[in-house]
Write an enzyme that holds these catalytic residues in place. Structure first.
Site, mmCIF file in Angstrom:
data_model
loop_
_atom_site.group_PDB
_atom_site.id
_atom_site.type_symbol
_atom_site.label_atom_id
_atom_site.label_comp_id
_atom_site.label_asym_id
_atom_site.label_seq_id
_atom_site.Cartn_x
_atom_site.Cartn_y
_atom_site.Cartn_z
ATOM 1 N N GLY A 179 0.614 5.729 0.897
ATOM 2 C CA GLY A 179 -0.147 6.878 1.363
ATOM 3 C C GLY A 179 0.765 8.059 1.555
ATOM 4 C CB VAL A 201 2.924 -0.630 3.663
ATOM 5 C CG1 VAL A 201 3.041 -1.922 4.463
ATOM 6 C CG2 VAL A 201 2.540 0.525 4.579
ATOM 7 C CG ASP A 232 -5.793 8.704 12.005
ATOM 8 O OD1 ASP A 232 -6.890 9.125 11.595
ATOM 9 O OD2 ASP A 232 -4.839 8.481 11.247
ATOM 10 N N GLY A 238 3.993 7.367 3.552
ATOM 11 C CA GLY A 238 5.046 6.547 2.979
ATOM 12 C C GLY A 238 4.458 5.334 2.280
ATOM 13 C CE LYS A 273 3.865 3.522 9.292
ATOM 14 N NZ LYS A 273 2.669 4.042 9.987
ATOM 15 N N GLY A 327 0.830 -1.199 0.000
ATOM 16 C CA GLY A 327 0.000 0.000 0.000
ATOM 17 C C GLY A 327 0.860 1.243 0.000
#
Length: 603
Positions: free
Chosen positions: A300, A305, A419, A303, A319, A298
């Site tokens: 974002g 992953v 979050d 950064g 990550k 993934g």
């Protein structure tokens, strides 16, 4: 010119103020050790030959044996060797010289001790046949002829082994590593000396007679044995030569202060952290673990992953962070917060990398991605089957609530996540939820109710109103409750059956639509696959609506949320309508949560 003189005066004050404010040091409390390479002993611990005011008794007295090992005697006469004392994280590492710590654990009783262990319980099984799996480890010293002893986590499939070749010996509240590596890790919360250690100062009693209040002492001056407060005359401040030299140094200091502070702070933190799991890796290690970043999981704004492998059986998620912003607070915050957490519903941090400006975090690998992937049904067509059942969604909601409850109430300091959202709820191979991403988390005292923040944080759509504007109330643990409520309602809203005749689908999907139907006693148009699903849907929706009340005081605590989710939902009453104008606070109104005391973040 006046500004420069003022800056110079401030610097001189900062240079000499520690000498002026140095308190009296207690006699006989110098740093000690049993041997040259042994652990350094100072407050709250003391060696037996030192005065009692040098340590925080009972439970912190150490002594040296004839081999010059540092020995700690725990309750019920359990003697263990001290391997390391980490005063910053307030943890002590012990091992059994006989290399069979598991044999001594049944005698250990920490109920009357200031030292404790916060790990999940483990179970010992005596098996007549050998086992091979990464979910358990062999304890060689407890085995016998024809039998071997293994350690299991309590969430493993114990029933399978108990029905086969194994019998249960005992259950212990200690970690996997205690049995596998013959190392017992304990921590203490009283006395709290972490702030002194972080400042590079020593902690001790302020008064050698009362032995109540602790105080920070200048480390350098303490070790020289100075017992009287030095008197610094004001002649130095009036010397022109000193002023010029100090002013020049100050100007030089300003040019590189931010970068130097960032590196020193990070390196000091990581140096203190290196003896505690998680493990520190180099960037070359990260490239090897990820096979040169071959498989991306993934990406974002934080950064990227990648999937990695530590061994043939252990997979991890790496990550790799983008260029660190500010002074690296989010990176330090993440490993400093999650590194001390051990809970089945919180993701485990395996290691980290801080190689120059290259930084990465290594987590346990969870094969089923995040909750976001499972909230929506496979197809929007009538009769389509959801990715997971409502019963499993209820299990995920309850597990997430228990994870938040551990963060709020189960740690030494309260941890506010800030979050909570579907993307930050990861799922293991059994779809058990694990909370991740602690980059925005904050530590605060359990005794206080609210926390001050300099800026809003979180993800739009899940941020509590008071985080965006203090006019709605004080920021506290109730802010996480709001985000969790939005997560529950998104579980429900994602499964609403769309009416093809309705053009305004956003209205059908709105939270207010869910409340209206519950208020009228109407059944939500949710995809139902099994008997009892409608009850689960109603329970999740009602709990979610209670959690998103505008006023923080109107929201339940996480413990109350967990109890509501554990019940059958038959006695749950619908919350007040959070969407009515009369229930929504105006921006110029006074907050209704004035009983929440504002506190500062714990660094």
């Amino acid at each position: 010119m006046q500004v420069r003189v003022l800056e110079m005066s401030i610097l001189l004050f900062l240079v000499f103020f520690p000498l002026l404010s140095l308190g009296q040091r207690l006699e006989g409390c110098e740093d000690s050790s049993c041997k040259s390479h042994g652990p350094i002993v100072h407050f709250p611990f003391r060696l037996s030959h030192q005065p009692k005011h040098c340590g925080y008794d009972p439970g912190f007295e150490l002594h040296c044996n004839n081999k010059k090992d540092t020995i700690l005697e725990l309750p019920s006469s359990v003697h263990l060797v001290v391997e390391k004392i980490d005063y910053l994280s307030q943890e002590i590492f012990l091992y059994d010289p006989d290399e069979c710590l598991a044999d001594k654990l049944p005698k250990l009783n920490l109920s009357q001790s200031n030292l404790r262990n916060d790990y999940d319980p483990m179970v010992l099984l005596n098996c007549s046949a050998p086992l091979a799996d990464s979910d358990y480890a062999l304890v060689p010293c407890l085995g016998s002829s024809g039998y071997k002893v293994y350690v299991f986590s309590t969430n493993s499939f114990l029933s399978f082994f108990l029905s086969g070749p194994c019998t249960k010996i005992h259950q212990y509240p200690y970690s996997w590593y205690t049995f596998r590596e013959n190392t017992l890790q304990l921590n203490w919360s009283i006395p709290l000396c972490r702030n002194c250690e972080f400042k590079g100062m020593d902690c001790g009693f302020k008064d050698g007679i009362k032995l109540l209040e602790t105080h920070c002492f200048n480390r350098t001056m303490m070790h020289r044995g100075i017992t009287k407060q030095p008197l610094i005359a004001g002649v130095v401040l009036g010397t022109a030569l000193v002023c010029i030299i100090v002013f020049s140094l100050y100007q030089l200091y300003l040019t590189s202060r931010n970068e130097r502070e960032s590196r020193v702070r990070l390196e000091k933190f990581l140096e203190d952290y290196k003896a505690i799991r998680p493990t520190r890796y180099s960037y070359a290690d990260i490239k090897k673990i990820t096979n040169d970043f071959n498989e991306k999981l993934g990406e974002g704004s934080y950064g990227t992953v990648y999937k990695g492998r530590l061994s043939s059986e252990i997979y991890v998620a790496v990550k790799v962070l983008c260029d660190s912003k500010g002074k690296g607070e989010e990176f330090i915050n993440e490993i400093g917060t999650i590194g001390r957490i051990h809970h089945v519903n919180v993701v485990r941090l395996v290691g980290f990398c801080a190689d120059g400006f290259r930084r990465a975090l290594i987590y346990e690998y969870l094969p089923n991605d995040s909750l976001e992937r499972f909230i929506l049904p496979v197809s929007s067509s009538p009769g389509s089957v959801s990715l997971i059942s409502w019963n499993k969604l209820q299990h995920i909601a309850l597990g997430t609530a228990r994870g938040i409850e551990y963060l709020h109430q189960g740690c030494d300091q309260q941890i506010l996540h800030f979050d909570i959202k579907p993307q930050n709820i990861l799922l293991d191979h059994n779809l058990n939820p694990k909370i991740c991403d602690f980059g925005l988390a904050k530590l605060c005292s359990k005794e206080k109710s609210a926390v001050t923040m300099t800026a809003a944080r979180g993800t739009i759509g899940y941020i509590a109103p008071e985080v965006l504007s203090r006019n709605f109330g004080k920021v506290s643990h109730k802010s996480d409750i709001y985000s969790f409520g939005m997560l529950l309602l998104e579980m429900v809203g994602g499964r609403i059956r769309m009416d093809p005749k309705t053009n305004n689908h956003s209205k059908v999907n709105s939270l207010e639509w869910i409340y209206r139907h519950l208020e009228k006693g109407e059944e939500l148009k949710i995809r139902i696959e099994e008997e009892g699903d409608a009850t689960i849907v109603r329970k999740l929706a009602i709990v979610g609506l209670w959690c998103i009340q505008w006023h923080p005081n109107d929201r339940p605590s996480i413990k109350e949320v967990t109890q509501m989710l554990e019940g059958d939902g038959s006695h749950l009453n619908l919350s007040p309508n959070p969407f009515m104008a009369t229930n929504t606070p105006k921006l110029n109104a006074s907050p209704l949560s004035e009983d929440l005391d504002v506190i500062l973040e714990i660094e």
